[in-house]
Motif scaffolding. Structure first.
Motif, short mmCIF file in Angstrom:
data_model
loop_
_atom_site.label_atom_id
_atom_site.label_comp_id
_atom_site.label_asym_id
_atom_site.label_seq_id
_atom_site.Cartn_x
_atom_site.Cartn_y
_atom_site.Cartn_z
N THR A 2 0.79 -1.14 -0.03
CA THR A 2 0.09 -0.14 -0.01
C THR A 2 0.71 1.09 -0.08
OG1 THR A 2 -1.73 -1.22 1.20
CG2 THR A 2 -1.59 1.07 1.16
N ALA A 3 0.56 2.18 -0.99
CA ALA A 3 1.28 3.47 -1.05
C ALA A 3 0.86 4.16 0.48
CB ALA A 3 0.71 4.19 -2.29
N PRO A 4 2.08 4.53 1.11
CA PRO A 4 1.69 5.64 2.05
C PRO A 4 1.07 6.93 1.74
CG PRO A 4 4.12 4.96 1.76
CD PRO A 4 3.38 4.88 0.68
N HIS A 85 -2.56 4.87 5.81
CA HIS A 85 -2.32 5.60 6.89
C HIS A 85 -1.01 4.96 7.71
CE1 HIS A 85 -2.74 8.95 9.75
NE2 HIS A 85 -2.57 8.12 10.69
N VAL A 86 -1.14 3.61 7.95
CA VAL A 86 -0.56 2.93 8.78
C VAL A 86 1.03 2.90 7.94
CG1 VAL A 86 0.28 0.38 9.25
CG2 VAL A 86 -2.16 1.34 10.04
N GLN A 90 4.51 4.37 9.18
CA GLN A 90 5.63 3.47 9.45
C GLN A 90 6.85 4.22 8.57
OE1 GLN A 90 3.95 0.04 7.71
NE2 GLN A 90 3.90 -1.04 9.64
N GLN A 91 6.77 4.90 7.59
CA GLN A 91 7.43 5.75 6.92
C GLN A 91 8.11 6.82 7.83
OE1 GLN A 91 6.14 8.09 3.51
NE2 GLN A 91 7.65 6.85 2.26
N ILE A 92 7.08 7.47 8.40
CA ILE A 92 7.91 8.68 9.13
C ILE A 92 8.45 8.10 10.36
CG2 ILE A 92 6.88 10.24 11.21
CD1 ILE A 92 4.44 10.62 9.35
N ALA A 98 14.01 4.52 13.68
CA ALA A 98 13.08 3.57 14.62
C ALA A 98 12.45 2.61 13.64
CB ALA A 98 12.23 4.36 15.37
N SER A 99 11.60 1.94 14.47
CA SER A 99 10.87 0.65 13.94
C SER A 99 9.53 0.68 14.78
CB SER A 99 11.42 -0.70 13.89
OG SER A 99 10.49 -1.66 13.11
#
Length: 102
Positions: A2-4, A85-86, A90-92, A98-99
Motif C-alpha cells: 500500500t502506498a503511504p 495511513h499505517v 511506518q515511513q515517518i 526507529a521501527s
C-alpha cells in the motif's frame, strides 16, 4: 504493498483506535466497540457517523428479539485509507531510524 498516505480523518486518536479495532474483525457490535474504547454511546455514535460520512465504515442495524443491534464493518475504502495511513506512519517512524515492528 500500500502506498503511504497520511489520513487526517483517521489520525485522530479515537478514530485511529476505532479503525484499528475494525481492521481486525469482519463485523463488530457497537457494544463491543464502546467497551473496548471506553466511550459513551454518544461519543462512539459521533465517531462512527464521521467515518460513515467518509464511506470508511458500513453500519448495519438489526433487532435481536426486540432489542436493537448495531454492527459496524470497515469498508473497502476505509481499509485502503487505514492501510495507507499505517504505511505513512511506518515511513515517518523509519525516517527517525526507529521501527514500529518488533
Amino acid at each position: 504493498m500500500t502506498a503511504p498516505r497520511f489520513d487526517e480523518l483517521i489520525h485522530a486518536p479515537t478514530r485511529l483506535s476505532l479503525v484499528s479495532l475494525l481492521a481486525a474483525t469482519e463485523w463488530a457490535e457497537f457494544r463491543y466497540l464502546r467497551e473496548q474504547l471506553g466511550l459513551s454511546d454518544s461519543a462512539l455514535s459521533k465517531q462512527l457517523s464521521t467515518l460513515e460520512q467518509a464511506d470508511y465504515v458500513e453500519v448495519r442495524k438489526s433487532f435481536v428479539g426486540k432489542r436493537p443491534r448495531t454492527s459496524v464493518k470497515l469498508s473497502r475504502r476505509g481499509r485502503g485509507a487505514f492501510d495507507g495511513h499505517v504505511a505513512a506512519l511506518q515511513q515517518i517512524v523509519a525516517q527517525a531510524g526507529a521501527s514500529v515492528l518488533p
